[in-house]
Design a protein around this motif. Structure first.
Motif, PDB file in Angstrom:
ATOM      1  N   VAL A 194      37.712  50.730  48.068  1.00  0.00           N
ATOM      2  CA  VAL A 194      38.096  49.322  48.235  1.00  0.00           C
ATOM      3  C   VAL A 194      36.878  48.422  48.102  1.00  0.00           C
ATOM      4  O   VAL A 194      36.927  47.389  47.405  1.00  0.00           O
ATOM      5  CB  VAL A 194      38.785  49.097  49.596  1.00  0.00           C
ATOM      6  N   LEU A 195      35.789  48.773  48.733  1.00  0.00           N
ATOM      7  CA  LEU A 195      34.575  47.949  48.678  1.00  0.00           C
ATOM      8  C   LEU A 195      34.024  47.887  47.251  1.00  0.00           C
ATOM      9  O   LEU A 195      33.571  46.828  46.803  1.00  0.00           O
ATOM     10  CB  LEU A 195      33.520  48.508  49.630  1.00  0.00           C
ATOM     11  N   ASP A 196      34.083  48.988  46.536  1.00  0.00           N
ATOM     12  CA  ASP A 196      33.639  48.983  45.134  1.00  0.00           C
ATOM     13  C   ASP A 196      34.544  48.097  44.281  1.00  0.00           C
ATOM     14  O   ASP A 196      34.071  47.407  43.376  1.00  0.00           O
ATOM     15  CB  ASP A 196      33.619  50.410  44.579  1.00  0.00           C
ATOM     16  N   ALA A 197      35.852  48.115  44.570  1.00  0.00           N
ATOM     17  CA  ALA A 197      36.791  47.253  43.850  1.00  0.00           C
ATOM     18  C   ALA A 197      36.503  45.785  44.133  1.00  0.00           C
ATOM     19  O   ALA A 197      36.567  44.935  43.222  1.00  0.00           O
ATOM     20  CB  ALA A 197      38.228  47.601  44.234  1.00  0.00           C
ATOM     21  N   MET A 198      36.174  45.466  45.372  1.00  0.00           N
ATOM     22  CA  MET A 198      35.829  44.091  45.726  1.00  0.00           C
ATOM     23  C   MET A 198      34.555  43.646  45.008  1.00  0.00           C
ATOM     24  O   MET A 198      34.442  42.498  44.576  1.00  0.00           O
ATOM     25  CB  MET A 198      35.645  43.967  47.241  1.00  0.00           C
ATOM     26  N   LYS A 199      33.619  44.563  44.884  1.00  0.00           N
ATOM     27  CA  LYS A 199      32.380  44.253  44.162  1.00  0.00           C
ATOM     28  C   LYS A 199      32.674  44.041  42.681  1.00  0.00           C
ATOM     29  O   LYS A 199      32.176  43.085  42.065  1.00  0.00           O
ATOM     30  CB  LYS A 199      31.384  45.400  44.340  1.00  0.00           C
ATOM     31  N   ASP A 200      33.498  44.914  42.089  1.00  0.00           N
ATOM     32  CA  ASP A 200      33.820  44.812  40.662  1.00  0.00           C
ATOM     33  C   ASP A 200      34.563  43.523  40.331  1.00  0.00           C
ATOM     34  O   ASP A 200      34.431  42.988  39.221  1.00  0.00           O
ATOM     35  CB  ASP A 200      34.657  46.017  40.228  1.00  0.00           C
TER      36      ASP A 200
END
Length: 278
Positions: free
Chosen positions: A248-254
């Protein structure tokens, strides 16, 4: 003989290539405006117009007023149907939801949520290619709106008829509810595992907080649970919940909601659960 067979196959392969090219071009182009709610609801505008006469005993003005009331009654019916299926005891309005939670859910579940109109043809095309590549269902393409209507109105059977109902209901929701209202309904009705339905119960049950007080690491963990509640609940398997939080955090960053520094800080920040096991 083999050469003749190869020659016969070439036109077929070329035809398949053309069809795939057309499908992908159509799916990824702006021509997908045919799926706008206004388009499918107003499809009758493309048909030949019949001569209009109000029914006997009705004036033209009175008949048009009744037609308008019919359209309004359809909206009222939809809202009543939604309200009948939504518990209001601990319902959380959009204004009292953590911005980090909203961003986390959109990033991981439906990053084009604020761009599409209920169904996302780009995601469908991408998922189809991924699934064809692996030869199995590896990626879905349901939008947040589709997930909402499925949870509110439909069974979980995998049939074309049920999927068609899901698409039409999603378009209807998009035509009559704002994006924020749809997201609000979704967060208040989705299952978060360990017996928690709705974001108020989940935020309190896992972290002892109100939804508006969730910190980024907590919001990211909660946003990841609905994908597989029996797997990603931190009370079931904290390690799996933590891995999902990273996703989820990587998706938010992307998607640009947070930067790399915030993402990495959230990944290593300790989480305090209300209890170790539900």
């Amino acid at each position: 003989m083999k050469r003749n067979k190869r020659r016969r196959l070439r036109p077929l392969r070329f035809l398949i290539f053309l069809l795939l090219t057309f499908f992908l071009t159509f799916s990824l182009s702006g021509g997908l405006n045919i799926f706008l709610p206004r388009t499918w609801q107003g499809i009758g505008d493309f048909l030949p117009k019949l001569s209009y006469q109000p029914p006997a005993g009705r004036s033209d003005t009175e008949y048009r007023q009744i037609s308008t009331l019919d359209r309004l009654s359809r909206l009222v019916f939809l809202r009543r149907a939604v309200n009948a299926r939504v518990a209001r005891d601990d319902y959380v309005p959009f204004a009292k939801l953590s911005p980090d939670l909203i961003h986390a859910v959109v990033a991981v579940e439906d990053r084009r949520f604020y761009e599409h109109h209920g169904i996302d043809m780009e995601s469908i095309a991408r998922a189809a290619l991924v699934n064809l590549q692996y030869g199995s269902i590896e990626e879905g393409a349901s939008t947040i709106t589709q997930q909402l209507v499925k949870n509110l109105f439909l069974s979980h059977e995998q049939t074309f008829g049920r999927k068609a109902e899901e698409v039409l209901l999603a378009l209807d929701m998009e035509a009559n509810y704002s994006k924020d209202e749809i997201l609000e309904l979704y967060l208040n009705t989705i299952y978060y595992g360990s017996g928690y339905y709705g974001i108020a119960a989940a935020a309190d049950g896992y972290f002892g907080k109100a939804p508006q007080d969730l910190a980024l690491p907590e919001a990211a963990m909660l946003a990841g649970i609905p994908n597989a509640p029996s797997v990603y609940s931190p009370y079931v398997d904290f390690l799996m919940a933590k891995k999902r939080q990273f996703v989820v955090l990587d998706a938010m960053k992307d998607t640009g909601y947070i930067n790399s520094e915030l993402a990495e800080e959230a990944k290593i920040k300790p989480l305090t659960l209300v209890q170790t096991r539900k």
